[in-house]
Motif scaffolding. Sequence first.
Motif, PDB file in Angstrom:
ATOM      1  N   THR A   1     -58.361 -11.998 -29.445  1.00 21.60           N
ATOM      2  CA  THR A   1     -57.569 -11.532 -30.612  1.00 21.60           C
ATOM      3  C   THR A   1     -57.224 -12.690 -31.898  1.00 21.60           C
ATOM      4  N   LEU A   2     -56.922 -13.830 -31.431  1.00 23.77           N
ATOM      5  CA  LEU A   2     -56.610 -14.981 -32.328  1.00 23.77           C
ATOM      6  C   LEU A   2     -57.755 -15.398 -32.870  1.00 23.77           C
ATOM      7  N   PHE A   3     -59.069 -15.352 -32.293  1.00 22.82           N
ATOM      8  CA  PHE A   3     -60.187 -16.060 -32.832  1.00 22.82           C
ATOM      9  C   PHE A   3     -60.486 -15.058 -34.076  1.00 22.82           C
ATOM     10  N   PHE A   4     -60.606 -13.884 -33.807  1.00 25.21           N
ATOM     11  CA  PHE A   4     -61.096 -13.041 -34.910  1.00 25.21           C
ATOM     12  C   PHE A   4     -60.054 -12.898 -35.839  1.00 25.21           C
TER      13      PHE A   4
ATOM     14  N   ASP B   1     -68.369 -15.984 -43.886  1.00 25.19           N
ATOM     15  CA  ASP B   1     -68.778 -16.723 -42.689  1.00 25.19           C
ATOM     16  C   ASP B   1     -69.037 -17.897 -42.596  1.00 25.19           C
ATOM     17  N   ALA B   2     -69.716 -18.509 -43.805  1.00 23.71           N
ATOM     18  CA  ALA B   2     -69.737 -19.882 -44.070  1.00 23.71           C
ATOM     19  C   ALA B   2     -68.850 -20.680 -44.205  1.00 23.71           C
TER      20      ALA B   2
ATOM     21  N   ARG C   1     -68.120 -15.390 -31.559  1.00 31.43           N
ATOM     22  CA  ARG C   1     -69.180 -14.609 -32.303  1.00 31.43           C
ATOM     23  C   ARG C   1     -70.420 -14.584 -31.583  1.00 31.43           C
ATOM     24  N   GLY C   2     -70.570 -15.382 -30.303  1.00 32.67           N
ATOM     25  CA  GLY C   2     -71.739 -15.182 -29.541  1.00 32.67           C
ATOM     26  C   GLY C   2     -71.869 -14.037 -28.722  1.00 32.67           C
TER      27      GLY C   2
ATOM     28  N   ILE D   1     -67.527 -11.200 -44.946  1.00 35.05           N
ATOM     29  CA  ILE D   1     -67.608 -11.404 -43.530  1.00 35.05           C
ATOM     30  C   ILE D   1     -68.812 -10.410 -43.257  1.00 35.05           C
ATOM     31  N   ALA D   2     -70.159 -10.881 -43.060  1.00 37.25           N
ATOM     32  CA  ALA D   2     -71.399 -10.208 -42.745  1.00 37.25           C
ATOM     33  C   ALA D   2     -71.138  -8.840 -41.972  1.00 37.25           C
ATOM     34  N   ARG D   3     -70.456  -8.885 -40.744  1.00 39.14           N
ATOM     35  CA  ARG D   3     -70.143  -7.777 -39.925  1.00 39.14           C
ATOM     36  C   ARG D   3     -69.429  -6.475 -40.434  1.00 39.14           C
TER      37      ARG D   3
END
Length: 168
Positions: free
Chosen positions: A48-51, A60-61, A76-77, A118-120
Amino acid sequence: MLELYKQTVASQFEAALAMLKQCVTACPSEYWEGKIANDTFRYVAYHTLFFAEFYLSTSDAEFKLHHFHDRGGDERGKQASPGLSQPDTLEYARLVHQKLRDALAAETVQSLAGPSGIARRKCSRAELHIYNLRHVQHHTGAMYAYLRRIEPTLADNQSLPWVSSGWR
């Protein structure tokens, strides 16, 4: 209108992060590895915190891995990350809170109307902030439900109170 949007999103996003922080703080150590659906409490908190942090990035970059990710992993993996200890998760929550404040302060009418970066996520930056807030709320709700189910002392609204706005 810009300031109203930024203030409203900040207030509600801070409240969602404060409730996540409450869950992490309240989780008894013996349940830190307990299962919420198919994942551990530790993992759900970290994910949750990561995203939340990732989606607060302008692209993204622009998102850079740092010391929390060295231990917690890169979400992201394809493989689930190990997550962090409770103290590190609380520290990470404070970092994400600060990134939220900085990210929203930097937004302009143009940046909010533009692509998310963000690409996604094919939406505007304004919508991405709402999407991100909903993601935090979704997982925090699951964490609340888990804690209230496994620990009867947390079942009342005083132990895990609703946060109506702002960071606590």
